[in-house]
Design an enzyme around this catalytic site. Structure first.
Site, mmCIF file in Angstrom:
data_model
loop_
_atom_site.group_PDB
_atom_site.id
_atom_site.type_symbol
_atom_site.label_atom_id
_atom_site.label_comp_id
_atom_site.label_asym_id
_atom_site.label_seq_id
_atom_site.Cartn_x
_atom_site.Cartn_y
_atom_site.Cartn_z
ATOM 1 N N PRO A 72 -17.665 35.767 8.207
ATOM 2 C CA PRO A 72 -18.291 36.439 9.518
ATOM 3 C C PRO A 72 -19.865 35.341 9.397
ATOM 4 O O PRO A 72 -20.094 35.212 8.586
ATOM 5 C CB PRO A 72 -18.598 37.837 9.054
ATOM 6 C CG PRO A 72 -18.034 38.077 7.418
ATOM 7 C CD PRO A 72 -17.154 36.363 7.490
ATOM 8 N N ASN A 73 -19.731 35.409 10.532
ATOM 9 C CA ASN A 73 -21.570 34.843 10.766
ATOM 10 C C ASN A 73 -21.248 33.145 10.425
ATOM 11 O O ASN A 73 -22.489 32.903 10.622
ATOM 12 C CB ASN A 73 -22.638 35.813 10.176
ATOM 13 C CG ASN A 73 -22.669 36.468 10.052
ATOM 14 O OD1 ASN A 73 -22.762 37.364 11.737
ATOM 15 N ND2 ASN A 73 -22.443 38.070 9.742
ATOM 16 N N ARG A 124 -28.921 28.739 11.587
ATOM 17 C CA ARG A 124 -28.987 30.848 10.997
ATOM 18 C C ARG A 124 -29.611 30.325 9.449
ATOM 19 O O ARG A 124 -29.124 29.536 8.782
ATOM 20 C CB ARG A 124 -27.253 31.305 10.854
ATOM 21 C CG ARG A 124 -27.509 31.896 9.527
ATOM 22 C CD ARG A 124 -26.138 32.837 9.150
ATOM 23 N NE ARG A 124 -26.015 33.963 8.192
ATOM 24 C CZ ARG A 124 -25.201 34.676 8.045
ATOM 25 N NH1 ARG A 124 -24.137 33.157 7.489
ATOM 26 N NH2 ARG A 124 -25.280 35.507 6.635
ATOM 27 N N TYR A 174 -28.788 27.465 4.319
ATOM 28 C CA TYR A 174 -27.414 26.904 4.252
ATOM 29 C C TYR A 174 -27.836 25.902 5.071
ATOM 30 O O TYR A 174 -26.418 25.741 5.585
ATOM 31 C CB TYR A 174 -27.350 28.183 5.482
ATOM 32 C CG TYR A 174 -26.865 29.823 4.892
ATOM 33 C CD1 TYR A 174 -26.191 29.989 3.894
ATOM 34 C CD2 TYR A 174 -27.647 30.977 5.830
ATOM 35 C CE1 TYR A 174 -25.619 31.360 3.239
ATOM 36 C CE2 TYR A 174 -27.337 32.332 5.547
ATOM 37 C CZ TYR A 174 -26.573 32.004 4.384
ATOM 38 O OH TYR A 174 -26.210 33.738 3.378
ATOM 39 N N ASN A 185 -15.271 30.160 2.182
ATOM 40 C CA ASN A 185 -16.121 30.843 2.136
ATOM 41 C C ASN A 185 -15.896 32.329 2.904
ATOM 42 O O ASN A 185 -16.280 32.429 4.311
ATOM 43 C CB ASN A 185 -16.644 29.843 3.165
ATOM 44 C CG ASN A 185 -18.540 30.523 2.826
ATOM 45 O OD1 ASN A 185 -18.931 31.638 2.531
ATOM 46 N ND2 ASN A 185 -19.662 29.969 2.815
ATOM 47 N N ALA A 223 -19.937 36.912 4.496
ATOM 48 C CA ALA A 223 -20.325 38.387 3.193
ATOM 49 C C ALA A 223 -18.985 39.666 2.634
ATOM 50 O O ALA A 223 -19.043 39.967 1.952
ATOM 51 C CB ALA A 223 -21.073 39.305 4.422
ATOM 52 N N HIS A 280 -18.227 39.347 -1.187
ATOM 53 C CA HIS A 280 -18.821 40.524 -1.760
ATOM 54 C C HIS A 280 -18.251 42.107 -0.885
ATOM 55 O O HIS A 280 -18.484 43.121 -2.440
ATOM 56 C CB HIS A 280 -20.443 40.904 -1.453
ATOM 57 C CG HIS A 280 -20.765 39.569 -1.291
ATOM 58 N ND1 HIS A 280 -20.982 38.910 -2.407
ATOM 59 C CD2 HIS A 280 -21.583 38.659 -0.249
ATOM 60 C CE1 HIS A 280 -21.431 37.432 -2.213
ATOM 61 N NE2 HIS A 280 -22.402 37.869 -1.073
ATOM 62 N N GLU A 297 -12.917 29.399 -4.062
ATOM 63 C CA GLU A 297 -13.962 30.363 -3.801
ATOM 64 C C GLU A 297 -15.177 29.705 -3.171
ATOM 65 O O GLU A 297 -15.189 28.547 -4.172
ATOM 66 C CB GLU A 297 -14.091 31.916 -4.116
ATOM 67 C CG GLU A 297 -15.355 32.329 -3.520
ATOM 68 C CD GLU A 297 -16.320 34.194 -4.236
ATOM 69 O OE1 GLU A 297 -15.386 33.685 -5.459
ATOM 70 O OE2 GLU A 297 -16.542 34.843 -3.714
ATOM 71 N N HIS A 323 -19.232 29.302 -1.625
ATOM 72 C CA HIS A 323 -20.505 29.067 -0.783
ATOM 73 C C HIS A 323 -21.269 27.950 -0.437
ATOM 74 O O HIS A 323 -21.598 27.725 -1.737
ATOM 75 C CB HIS A 323 -20.787 31.176 -1.656
ATOM 76 C CG HIS A 323 -20.199 32.209 -2.272
ATOM 77 N ND1 HIS A 323 -20.386 32.818 -0.590
ATOM 78 C CD2 HIS A 323 -19.420 32.272 -2.897
ATOM 79 C CE1 HIS A 323 -19.111 34.044 -0.881
ATOM 80 N NE2 HIS A 323 -18.714 33.267 -2.237
ATOM 81 N N LEU A 324 -22.136 28.219 0.193
ATOM 82 C CA LEU A 324 -23.065 27.033 0.540
ATOM 83 C C LEU A 324 -24.667 28.032 -0.214
ATOM 84 O O LEU A 324 -24.619 26.429 -1.416
ATOM 85 C CB LEU A 324 -23.663 27.365 1.923
ATOM 86 C CG LEU A 324 -22.760 27.174 2.880
ATOM 87 C CD1 LEU A 324 -23.038 27.938 4.149
ATOM 88 C CD2 LEU A 324 -22.680 25.482 3.661
ATOM 89 N N ARG A 339 -29.722 34.965 -5.901
ATOM 90 C CA ARG A 339 -30.085 35.471 -4.537
ATOM 91 C C ARG A 339 -29.963 37.195 -4.784
ATOM 92 O O ARG A 339 -30.404 37.413 -6.131
ATOM 93 C CB ARG A 339 -29.169 34.977 -3.225
ATOM 94 C CG ARG A 339 -29.255 33.659 -2.916
ATOM 95 C CD ARG A 339 -28.933 33.252 -1.638
ATOM 96 N NE ARG A 339 -28.941 33.841 -0.688
ATOM 97 C CZ ARG A 339 -28.358 33.763 0.762
ATOM 98 N NH1 ARG A 339 -27.227 33.944 1.130
ATOM 99 N NH2 ARG A 339 -29.059 34.535 1.635
ATOM 100 N N ARG A 350 -25.380 39.956 -3.859
ATOM 101 C CA ARG A 350 -24.322 38.855 -3.512
ATOM 102 C C ARG A 350 -23.419 38.406 -5.150
ATOM 103 O O ARG A 350 -23.154 37.309 -4.912
ATOM 104 C CB ARG A 350 -25.242 38.084 -2.911
ATOM 105 C CG ARG A 350 -25.582 38.381 -1.957
ATOM 106 C CD ARG A 350 -26.774 36.903 -0.878
ATOM 107 N NE ARG A 350 -27.600 37.436 0.060
ATOM 108 C CZ ARG A 350 -26.888 37.775 1.205
ATOM 109 N NH1 ARG A 350 -25.975 37.494 1.583
ATOM 110 N NH2 ARG A 350 -27.607 38.032 2.321
HETATM 111 C C1 DQA Z 1 -22.501 32.298 2.010
HETATM 112 C C2 DQA Z 1 -23.393 33.717 0.877
HETATM 113 C C3 DQA Z 1 -23.045 34.987 0.879
HETATM 114 O O1 DQA Z 1 -23.558 35.722 0.461
HETATM 115 C C4 DQA Z 1 -23.560 35.323 2.925
HETATM 116 O O2 DQA Z 1 -22.962 36.571 2.833
HETATM 117 C C5 DQA Z 1 -22.969 34.484 4.132
HETATM 118 C C6 DQA Z 1 -23.110 33.171 3.750
HETATM 119 C C7 DQA Z 1 -22.491 31.526 1.397
HETATM 120 O O3 DQA Z 1 -22.107 30.673 2.017
HETATM 121 O O4 DQA Z 1 -23.478 30.745 0.928
HETATM 122 O O5 DQA Z 1 -22.879 34.912 4.998
HETATM 123 O O6 DQA Z 1 -21.515 32.779 1.594
#
Ligand code: DQA
Length: 152
Positions: A9-10, A17, A22, A73, A76, A79, A97, A99-100, A106, A110
């Site tokens: 998501p997102n 964003r 990011y 990735n 959210a 978590h 797994e 994450h950027l 953080r 997270r």
């Molecule tokens: C993320 C880190 C997550 O905590 C966050 O909710 C994201 C992006 C990252 O790529 O850093 O949406 O997965």
């Protein structure tokens, strides 16, 4: 070798964003970067994004049949999602797994990843390069597998 990248998501908002967290690359830029690195090495890449947890679960089931590795990735959902964790462990697809951002540097919420224990490893904190490092991790796992099967 076939690797499918899944984005949660997102992540469709990447580029605009919170670029200070990011980065400025959007998801198409990242997909192009990976494909560029993959084609010269005879690696086939799938690349998908969804904001829906159920859709991601469905895709993990499909990917487990069609690909050798999953690079995820989960954003959210990493978590929170027992469903994604169960999809990874239930199918047994070897997964990395991603994450950027460095999730451990953080907010406390997270720091925990539901999916980390069922993945081969976690790569976080390297921006778009986290995705490239996941590709290298798959290459390494594949080489290890080949080495094990050729050993007397
Ligand atoms: C993320 C880190 C997550 O905590 C966050 O909710 C994201 C992006 C990252 O790529 O850093 O949406 O997965």
């Amino acid at each position: 070798m076939k690797i499918c990248y899944l984005n949660g998501p997102n992540l469709n908002l990447l580029g605009t964003r919170q670029p200070e967290i990011y980065g400025k690359s959007n998801l198409s830029d990242i997909a192009a970067l990976i494909r560029q690195r993959a084609t010269s090495r005879n690696i086939e890449i799938g690349f998908r994004q969804s904001n829906s947890e159920g859709q991601l679960v469905e895709w993990i089931h499909e990917i487990a049949d069609d690909y050798h590795y999953l690079a995820i990735n989960a954003a959210a959902y990493a978590h929170t999602s027992i469903a994604l964790r169960d999809a990874i462990s239930g199918t047994g697809i070897p997964s990395i797994e991603i994450h950027l951002s460095n999730i451990h540097a953080r907010e406390a919420f997270r720091h925990q990843s539901m999916i980390a224990p069922v993945c081969q490893g976690q790569i976080c904190g390297f921006g778009a390069s986290s995705y490239l490092l996941a590709l290298e991790a798959c290459v390494m796992l594949e080489a290890k597998k080949a080495n094990q099967t050729t050993k007397p």
